[in-house]
Design a protein around this motif. Structure first.
Motif: not given
Length: 282
Positions: A281, A199-200, A171, A226
């Motif tokens: 995303n 990922v934002s 991630l 997230l």
């Protein structure tokens, strides 16, 4: 040890048998200066008022190397960084507390860098100078030189290639504002967008309006949503390795270890051979 310290805790520890070394790293990212307005001067702000005993450390010259192919705020020269820390009184056997004007980004950069360089006890003042209600001092401080010698890579730092792999296999969080991640605007770098697969996760969403971190349970819940609980490795990047350090700090408050890509988007986007993704995303 907790990665952050409250103003009340700092006041108490400063009166104890082994008070922390205090570093004032006030700094602001200035995208544009209004006509007739000088850029922010952290040293002048420090001399106008600081926590007693604190020594000013300049982010651009002591906590980063010259801008170049490695990004706008690459890792500093170890000799320069070590000399700056010793001049500020940093010792291996004394805890360090870092603060800035309240945003927390610069303080987090110093926190991460000292940990990367092997210091065993570093914390950030939660809420920065704005949270401090005790006495203040003006001018400069005279402190006994420290003995800290950097031991680089005491915690991992990601390269561009590492970040690309982590975006696919783990991630990778993008700490910048959402519009920069999506590629809608890019006020600084060559091109907008993000590292494919990242990922934002804007770091501004980790704090309350006064700049203090959200409670650890809330941060854990946010990062779990997230995807942190589904992977074994977490990485973070931003524009140039400053606000990204703040996200790494937020993750630490939540009990999650994360690695920082210091070069971040300023390094990635400067290389035209590296892919760029846009949009929300995945």
């Amino acid at each position: 040890m907790n990665a952050i310290i409250s103003a009340a805790e700092l006041a108490s520890e400063s009166k104890g048998p082994n008070p922390p070394v205090l570093l004032d790293v006030r700094w602001q990212l200035t995208l544009a200066t209004a006509a007739g307005q000088p850029p922010f001067d952290g040293r002048a702000a420090y001399e106008a008022g600081h926590i007693p005993g604190a020594v000013y450390v300049d982010l651009d010259t002591a906590l980063a190397g010259p801008a170049g192919t490695g990004g706008r705020h690459p890792l500093p020269d170890l000799d320069v960084f070590g000399a700056a820390m010793r001049a500020a009184g940093v010792r291996a056997d004394r805890p360090v507390v870092v603060y800035d004007g309240g945003q927390g980004w610069a303080a987090a950069r110093a926190w991460w860098l000292l940990r990367w360089a092997g210091h065993p006890s570093v914390r950030v003042l939660d809420g920065g100078l704005a949270a401090w209600s005790g006495e203040s001092a003006t001018g400069t401080e005279s402190v006994e030189p420290g003995d800290f010698v950097p031991r680089p890579d005491s915690i991992p730092a990601l390269t561009a290639d590492d970040a690309a792999v982590l975006a696919r296999e783990g991630l990778l969080l993008d700490a910048r504002a959402g519009e920069r991640y999506r590629g809608e605007v890019e006020p600084i770098d060559r091109v907008g967008g993000h590292i494919p697969g990242a990922v934002s996760a804007p770091t501004t969403e980790n704090v309350t309006p006064d700049g203090r971190f959200l409670p650890a349970a809330q941060l854990t819940e946010r990062f779990d949503a997230l995807g942190t609980s589904a992977v074994s490795r977490v990485g973070v990047y931003c524009g140039s390795g400053v606000s990204g350090a703040h996200e790494v700090l937020a993750l630490a408050v939540a009990g999650i270890e994360a690695e920082l890509y210091v070069g971040s988007w300023s390094e990635w986007s400067a290389d035209e051979s590296r892919p760029v993704a846009t949009g929300p995303n995945p």
